[in-house]
Design an enzyme around this catalytic site. Structure first.
Site: not given
Ligand SMILES: *Cc1c(COP(=O)(O)O)cnc(C)c1O
Length: 399
Positions: A89, A111, A379
Site C-alpha cells: 500500500k 478511508e 502483498s
C-alpha cells in the site's frame, strides 16, 4: 485487442465517473495534475528515490525452495511484505501524497478498513509534511486499536464513522462526502484501484512497479512466468503485478477473492464470482448486491479483502477472460498461512495467504513433465494479523 481503456475513463464498459457534479471539478483537476506529474522528470525522480531509499525497493523475488519441493513446481514469492509499513500500500500512498503536495494541497484524507491504507497514508503525510485525516468505521476502530494508535502517533486524526455496518464501505462513503465538502484544499488518497476515473488508472500506475520488477527479476534468471497469482480486495496489488504480464498471452493470471465461510453461504466477499454489474463508490463494476440492487454485507477473515466491489479493470479482465478469478475460504487461507510459515519462515498477511492458498488448487492441475514457474505476490506481512491468528489457533480472544 488492447487491455487499455477504450475511452480514457473506461475499461470496456467498466469504470467511469459516477460522482456528484461538485466532485467532477476535482477529478478533472486531478487528472490534469497527474498527467503532468507523469511527464515531470523531477516528480518521477523523487518518487523513485523514495521508493528505493525510504520504502526499500526493489523487493526481492525469492525462490521458495521448500515450497517448490512440496508442490513440484518452481515457486517464486514477490516480497511486498518487506516494504516499509509492511505491505504494497505504501507504493500508492507515497505516489498520491507526493502528487497532493505538488498540487499545493495542505491536507490529505483517506478511508481505511483494517487501518493498513490509513497507516500508509499517515506515514507518507508525516514524511512530506501534510495534514492527514483518516475515516474509519467505529467497528473497525474497535477491532484495530493498534493501527489506530499508529496513525495517531504519526500525527493523523482518525475520524469514527457510525453509519450502517460501521466498516470500510461506510468509511469510504464518509471520506467521499468530506472530500466533496472541502474539495479545493483537500486531496483524497484512495487505497486501492477503485473509485472514479482517474483513480483506478493512477493507482495501477503507482503499483505497476511490482510487476515491472518481477518481470525483470524472473527474466534475469533466464525464465518466464507461466503463472502469476495475487489476492484481490479492491485489486491494487493484483493489477500492479498483472500489469507487466498483460500483453503476454503465455503468462496466466489469477486473482484470488475472499471466499469467507464459503461461496454457498452469504458470508464472503467473492465479488467477481458472485456479484453483478452495478455502481459503487463512483465506478461501474461488479458489486455484491441483493435482487433490489442493495449492496450486500460482506465477510472475510482478512479485512483487506472485505469489500463488496472490485476495481473496474478486474471486472474487465474477468469478462474478457484475460485473467481467472477464484475464491479461497477463510480456512484455506489459514492453512496456507501455517504452511508457508513452517516451510519458509515467512509469516504472510492473511490477504496474501489467500493468494498462496491458490497453489493448492493450481498445482494439481499442472503437468508433472516439467516444473512450471509460478510467481505469487506476497502483498504484505502477517504482523498486523497476529491477534486474529492467535484467536483462531488458541480458540480465545487475544487483546
Ligand atoms: C489492503 C491489502 C490487500 C488488498 O488490497 P488490494 O487493493 O486488493 O491489493 C491485500 N494485501 C494486503 C497485505 C493489504 O494490506
Amino acid at each position: 485487442m488492447s487491455q487499455h481503456p477504450n475511452e480514457k475513463a473506461y475499461f470496456g464498459k467498466f469504470g467511469g465517473q459516477f460522482v456528484p457534479e461538485t466532485a467532477m471539478f476535482a477529478l478533472i483537476e486531478l487528472e490534469k495534475a497527474y498527467e503532468e506529474a507523469k511527464k515531470d522528470i523531477t516528480f518521477q525522480e523523487e518518487l523513485t528515490y523514495l521508493l528505493k531509499n525510504y520504502v526499500g525497493r526493489e523487493t526481492p523475488l525469492y525462490y521458495a525452495k521448500n515450497l517448490s519441493e512440496y508442490y513440484h513446481h518452481d515457486i517464486y514469492l514477490k516480497r511486498e511484505d518487506l516494504n516499509h509499513t509492511g505491505a504494497h500500500k505504501i507504493n500508492n500512498a507515497l505516489g498520491q501524497v507526493l502528487l497532493a503536495k505538488r498540487m499545493g494541497k495542505k491536507k490529505v484524507i483517506a478511508e481505511t478498513g483494517a487501518g493498513q491504507h490509513g497507516v500508509a497514508t499517515a506515514t507518507a503525510a508525516a514524511l512530506l509534511g501534510l495534514e492527514c485525516e483518516v475515516y474509519m468505521g467505529s467497528v473497525d476502530i474497535e477491532r484495530q486499536k493498534l493501527n489506530v494508535f499508529r496513525m495517531e502517533l504519526l500525527g493523523a486524526k482518525v475520524i469514527a464513522v457510525e453509519e450502517g455496518l460501521k466498516t470500510l464501505k461506510e468509511a469510504t462513503t464518509a471520506a467521499i462526502q468530506s472530500w466533496v465538502g472541502e474539495i479545493e484544499t483537500v486531496f483524497y488518497v484512495i487505497g486501492s484501484a477503485v473509485g472514479p476515473h482517474p483513480y483506478p488508472k493512477m493507482v495501477k500506475d503507482f503499483q505497476s512497479v511490482i510487476g515491472k520488477e518481477a518481470k525483470q527479476q524472473i527474466e534475469a534468471l533466464g525464465k518466464y512466468a507461466d503463472h502469476v497469482i495475487a489476492c484481490v480486495g479492491g485489486g491494487s496489488n493484483a493489477i500492479g503485478i498483472f500489469s507487466a504480464f498483460l500483453d503476454d498471452s503465455t503468462t496466466k493470471l489469477y486473482g484470488v477473492e475472499a471466499g469467507g465461510y464459503g461461496i454457498d453461504t452469504d458470508m464472503h466477499a467473492a465479488t467477481l464470482s458472485l456479484g453483478r454489474e452495478g455502481i459503487i463508490h463512483g465506478m461501474k463494476t461488479y458489486v455484491l448486491q441483493n435482487q433490489y440492487g442493495q449492496i450486500s454485507p460482506v465477510h472475510s477473515i482478512s479485512a483487506g479483502l472485505d469489500y463488496p466491489g472490485v476495481g473496474p479493470e478486474h471486472a474487465y479482465l474477468f469478462e474478457t477472460k484475460k485473467a481467472t478469478y477464484a475464491p479461497i475460504t477463510d480456512k484455506e487461507a489459514m492453512d496456507a498461512l501455517l504452511l508457508i510459515t513452517r516451510k519458509e519462515g515467512i509469516i504472510p498477511a492473511i490477504e496474501s495467504a489467500h493468494a498462496l492458498a491458490y497453489l493448492e488448487k493450481l498445482c494439481p492441475t499442472l503437468s508433472k513433465d516439467r516444473p512450471e514457474t509460478i510467481i505469487v505476490n506476497v502483498s504484505g506481512r502477517g504482523d498486523k494479523d497476529m491477534h486474529t491468528v492467535f484467536s483462531i489457533l488458541k480458540g480465545e480472544k487475544y487483546e
